[in-house]
Design a protein around this motif. Structure first.
Motif, PDB file in Angstrom:
ATOM      1  N   TRP A   1      46.360  40.312  26.365  1.00 18.35           N
ATOM      2  CA  TRP A   1      45.661  39.365  26.820  1.00 18.35           C
ATOM      3  C   TRP A   1      45.233  38.293  25.805  1.00 18.35           C
ATOM      4  CZ3 TRP A   1      40.487  38.152  24.983  1.00 18.35           C
ATOM      5  CH2 TRP A   1      39.797  37.422  25.957  1.00 18.35           C
ATOM      6  N   SER A   2      45.115  37.010  25.942  1.00 22.88           N
ATOM      7  CA  SER A   2      44.694  36.129  24.876  1.00 22.88           C
ATOM      8  C   SER A   2      43.732  34.975  25.348  1.00 22.88           C
ATOM      9  CB  SER A   2      46.126  35.469  24.432  1.00 22.88           C
ATOM     10  OG  SER A   2      46.945  36.215  23.970  1.00 22.88           O
ATOM     11  N   ASP A   3      42.900  34.922  24.402  1.00 27.18           N
ATOM     12  CA  ASP A   3      42.077  33.893  24.542  1.00 27.18           C
ATOM     13  C   ASP A   3      41.776  33.128  23.245  1.00 27.18           C
ATOM     14  OD1 ASP A   3      39.806  32.757  26.360  1.00 27.18           O
ATOM     15  OD2 ASP A   3      38.583  32.982  24.683  1.00 27.18           O
ATOM     16  N   GLY A   4      42.099  31.767  23.137  1.00 30.81           N
ATOM     17  CA  GLY A   4      41.968  31.079  21.765  1.00 30.81           C
ATOM     18  C   GLY A   4      43.137  31.612  20.919  1.00 30.81           C
ATOM     19  N   ASP A   5      42.472  32.045  19.703  1.00 31.24           N
ATOM     20  CA  ASP A   5      43.363  32.504  18.772  1.00 31.24           C
ATOM     21  C   ASP A   5      43.567  33.900  18.758  1.00 31.24           C
ATOM     22  OD1 ASP A   5      44.256  30.309  17.661  1.00 31.24           O
ATOM     23  OD2 ASP A   5      42.700  29.913  16.332  1.00 31.24           O
ATOM     24  N   LEU A   6      42.559  34.784  19.694  1.00 30.43           N
ATOM     25  CA  LEU A   6      42.696  36.178  19.798  1.00 30.43           C
ATOM     26  C   LEU A   6      43.431  36.582  20.570  1.00 30.43           C
ATOM     27  CD1 LEU A   6      41.330  39.055  18.749  1.00 30.43           C
ATOM     28  CD2 LEU A   6      39.504  38.479  20.746  1.00 30.43           C
ATOM     29  N   THR A   7      44.379  37.813  20.326  1.00 33.86           N
ATOM     30  CA  THR A   7      45.392  38.357  21.321  1.00 33.86           C
ATOM     31  C   THR A   7      44.907  39.779  21.073  1.00 33.86           C
ATOM     32  OG1 THR A   7      46.972  36.930  21.293  1.00 33.86           O
ATOM     33  CG2 THR A   7      47.615  39.282  21.976  1.00 33.86           C
ATOM     34  N   ILE A   8      44.776  40.472  22.602  1.00 36.65           N
ATOM     35  CA  ILE A   8      44.430  41.955  22.511  1.00 36.65           C
ATOM     36  C   ILE A   8      45.428  42.513  23.175  1.00 36.65           C
ATOM     37  CG2 ILE A   8      42.691  43.670  23.379  1.00 36.65           C
ATOM     38  CD1 ILE A   8      40.589  41.515  23.276  1.00 36.65           C
ATOM     39  N   VAL A   9      45.941  43.640  22.516  1.00 38.63           N
ATOM     40  CA  VAL A   9      47.123  44.132  22.840  1.00 38.63           C
ATOM     41  C   VAL A   9      46.818  45.681  23.370  1.00 38.63           C
ATOM     42  CG1 VAL A   9      49.694  45.240  22.641  1.00 38.63           C
ATOM     43  CG2 VAL A   9      48.626  43.192  21.253  1.00 38.63           C
TER      44      VAL A   9
ATOM     45  N   MET B   1      41.646  34.501   5.476  1.00 37.30           N
ATOM     46  CA  MET B   1      42.412  34.015   6.758  1.00 37.30           C
ATOM     47  C   MET B   1      41.539  32.858   7.320  1.00 37.30           C
ATOM     48  SD  MET B   1      43.342  36.182  10.233  1.00 37.30           S
ATOM     49  CE  MET B   1      45.027  36.715   9.661  1.00 37.30           C
ATOM     50  N   ASN B   2      41.969  31.855   7.689  1.00 39.04           N
ATOM     51  CA  ASN B   2      41.354  30.627   7.986  1.00 39.04           C
ATOM     52  C   ASN B   2      40.995  30.492   9.554  1.00 39.04           C
ATOM     53  OD1 ASN B   2      43.568  29.447   9.327  1.00 39.04           O
ATOM     54  ND2 ASN B   2      44.203  28.651   7.322  1.00 39.04           N
ATOM     55  N   THR B   3      40.055  29.558  10.000  1.00 38.77           N
ATOM     56  CA  THR B   3      39.790  29.635  11.468  1.00 38.77           C
ATOM     57  C   THR B   3      41.016  29.476  12.203  1.00 38.77           C
ATOM     58  OG1 THR B   3      39.008  27.666  11.195  1.00 38.77           O
ATOM     59  CG2 THR B   3      37.395  28.961  10.878  1.00 38.77           C
TER      60      THR B   3
ATOM     61  N   LYS C   1      45.911  33.124  13.901  1.00 41.86           N
ATOM     62  CA  LYS C   1      46.024  33.973  14.913  1.00 41.86           C
ATOM     63  C   LYS C   1      45.584  35.455  14.724  1.00 41.86           C
ATOM     64  CE  LYS C   1      47.892  30.803  17.631  1.00 41.86           C
ATOM     65  NZ  LYS C   1      47.180  30.172  18.768  1.00 41.86           N
ATOM     66  N   VAL C   2      44.743  36.133  15.521  1.00 40.70           N
ATOM     67  CA  VAL C   2      44.662  37.302  15.278  1.00 40.70           C
ATOM     68  C   VAL C   2      44.779  38.004  16.340  1.00 40.70           C
ATOM     69  CG1 VAL C   2      42.327  39.006  15.028  1.00 40.70           C
ATOM     70  CG2 VAL C   2      42.488  36.513  14.153  1.00 40.70           C
ATOM     71  N   GLU C   3      45.521  39.361  15.999  1.00 43.61           N
ATOM     72  CA  GLU C   3      46.140  40.361  16.994  1.00 43.61           C
ATOM     73  C   GLU C   3      45.295  41.960  16.764  1.00 43.61           C
ATOM     74  OE1 GLU C   3      50.207  42.221  18.117  1.00 43.61           O
ATOM     75  OE2 GLU C   3      50.033  40.146  18.753  1.00 43.61           O
ATOM     76  N   ILE C   4      44.562  42.553  17.855  1.00 47.75           N
ATOM     77  CA  ILE C   4      44.179  43.596  17.618  1.00 47.75           C
ATOM     78  C   ILE C   4      44.508  44.402  18.793  1.00 47.75           C
ATOM     79  CG2 ILE C   4      42.203  42.997  16.168  1.00 47.75           C
ATOM     80  CD1 ILE C   4      40.381  43.524  18.508  1.00 47.75           C
ATOM     81  N   GLY C   5      44.006  45.848  18.932  1.00 45.80           N
ATOM     82  CA  GLY C   5      44.474  46.683  19.997  1.00 45.80           C
ATOM     83  C   GLY C   5      43.193  46.814  20.875  1.00 45.80           C
ATOM     84  N   GLY C   6      43.379  47.082  22.051  1.00 49.87           N
ATOM     85  CA  GLY C   6      42.326  47.359  22.971  1.00 49.87           C
ATOM     86  C   GLY C   6      41.342  48.418  22.719  1.00 49.87           C
ATOM     87  N   GLN C   7      41.640  49.726  22.114  1.00 54.31           N
ATOM     88  CA  GLN C   7      40.674  50.477  21.960  1.00 54.31           C
ATOM     89  C   GLN C   7      39.875  49.982  20.635  1.00 54.31           C
ATOM     90  OE1 GLN C   7      40.866  54.416  22.921  1.00 54.31           O
ATOM     91  NE2 GLN C   7      42.644  54.380  23.752  1.00 54.31           N
ATOM     92  N   PRO C   8      40.283  49.252  19.652  1.00 49.36           N
ATOM     93  CA  PRO C   8      39.529  48.770  18.627  1.00 49.36           C
ATOM     94  C   PRO C   8      38.509  47.849  19.071  1.00 49.36           C
ATOM     95  CG  PRO C   8      41.607  48.989  17.696  1.00 49.36           C
ATOM     96  CD  PRO C   8      41.675  49.372  19.241  1.00 49.36           C
TER      97      PRO C   8
ATOM     98  N   HIS D   1      38.618  45.920  10.466  1.00 51.02           N
ATOM     99  CA  HIS D   1      39.881  45.553  11.347  1.00 51.02           C
ATOM    100  C   HIS D   1      40.635  44.755  10.481  1.00 51.02           C
ATOM    101  CE1 HIS D   1      37.810  46.694  15.487  1.00 51.02           C
ATOM    102  NE2 HIS D   1      38.091  47.797  14.708  1.00 51.02           N
ATOM    103  N   LYS D   2      40.254  43.764   9.935  1.00 52.22           N
ATOM    104  CA  LYS D   2      40.916  42.852   9.248  1.00 52.22           C
ATOM    105  C   LYS D   2      41.668  43.443   8.126  1.00 52.22           C
ATOM    106  CE  LYS D   2      40.559  38.348   7.003  1.00 52.22           C
ATOM    107  NZ  LYS D   2      39.441  37.045   6.921  1.00 52.22           N
ATOM    108  N   GLU D   3      40.770  44.478   7.351  1.00 51.03           N
ATOM    109  CA  GLU D   3      41.478  45.032   6.086  1.00 51.03           C
ATOM    110  C   GLU D   3      42.514  45.880   6.489  1.00 51.03           C
ATOM    111  OE1 GLU D   3      38.242  47.003   4.824  1.00 51.03           O
ATOM    112  OE2 GLU D   3      37.092  45.173   3.695  1.00 51.03           O
TER     113      GLU D   3
END
Length: 210
Positions: free
Chosen positions: A110-118, A1-3, A6-13, A32-34
């Motif tokens: 919640w998003s900041d840059g390319d990271l979104t946290i659900v 994955m390049n810079t 977009k990356v999306e993860i959960g709040g607890q992770p 997490h990525k895997e």
């Protein structure tokens, strides 16, 4: 994955990541990525039966009955879930305010840059006083501390209007029966800057993960 991905993860992770040491954090970003990029991944599903029971419990005539169903389900398994479910259920009942009723909530992002946290598995509560709380039940084995909880509490506060307008964010460490709230004297600006710095660090380590 390049810079630029977009990356999306959960709040607890993300909370796990905030709690980790620098070396643990690198390993977590890789894990997490895997998991998130695997089509067959069942990441974060281990507690789904318990979390569903918690959401039902807040509006049940007897909350313990709903939680006991989840504990019984876990007891039929042959792994670690039986003890974990039992501990979390007991802590949840200890923390649940008397007379509180459940409120429907939306899942905020919640998003900041390319990271979104659900932030999933939230529970809305209306207290006897009429106040509302947005509760995230934390179910993992490692104990939370205030400094770590503050990161996700700050995030929850920033997206509160998406989930339950007017509510106050709370994290319940259900295994230990302990609640975390942002202190009245918390410097929101400083904490918000730290949160965004942590998000940037996570993105960088995700991007570097093999």
């Amino acid at each position: 994955m390049n810079t630029n991905s977009k990356v999306e993860i959960g709040g607890q992770p993300f909370l796990d990541y905030a709690r980790a040491t620098p070396r643990e954090a690198v390993n977590l970003a890789k894990q997490h990525k895997e998991r998130y990029l695997s089509k067959d991944s069942m990441a974060w599903a281990a507690y789904s039966t318990l979390q569903a029971a918690m959401r039902r419990a807040v509006n049940a005539p007897d909350p313990k009955v709903e939680l006991d169903k989840a504990v019984a389900w876990a007891a039929a398994r042959t792994d670690w879930t039986a003890t974990a479910y039992e501990e979390c259920a007991a802590g949840f009942l200890k923390l649940l305010p008397k007379g509180a009723t459940g409120i429907r909530v939306r899942t905020p992002r919640w998003s900041d840059g390319d990271l979104t946290i659900v932030v999933r598995n939230l529970i809305g509560l209306r207290l006897r006083t009429g106040e509302q709380e947005l509760v995230l039940p934390y179910v993992k084995e490692p104990a939370l501390d205030q400094a770590t909880a503050d990161f996700l509490l700050c995030l929850m506060e920033e997206v509160i209007d998406q989930a339950l307008p007017g509510a106050k964010p709370v994290i319940w460490d259900t295994r230990r029966g302990k609640a975390f709230r942002l202190r009245a004297n918390t410097n929101r600006r400083s904490l918000g800057a730290c949160l965004r710095g942590l998000a940037a660090k996570y993105l960088r380590e995700w991007d570097l993960a093999a």
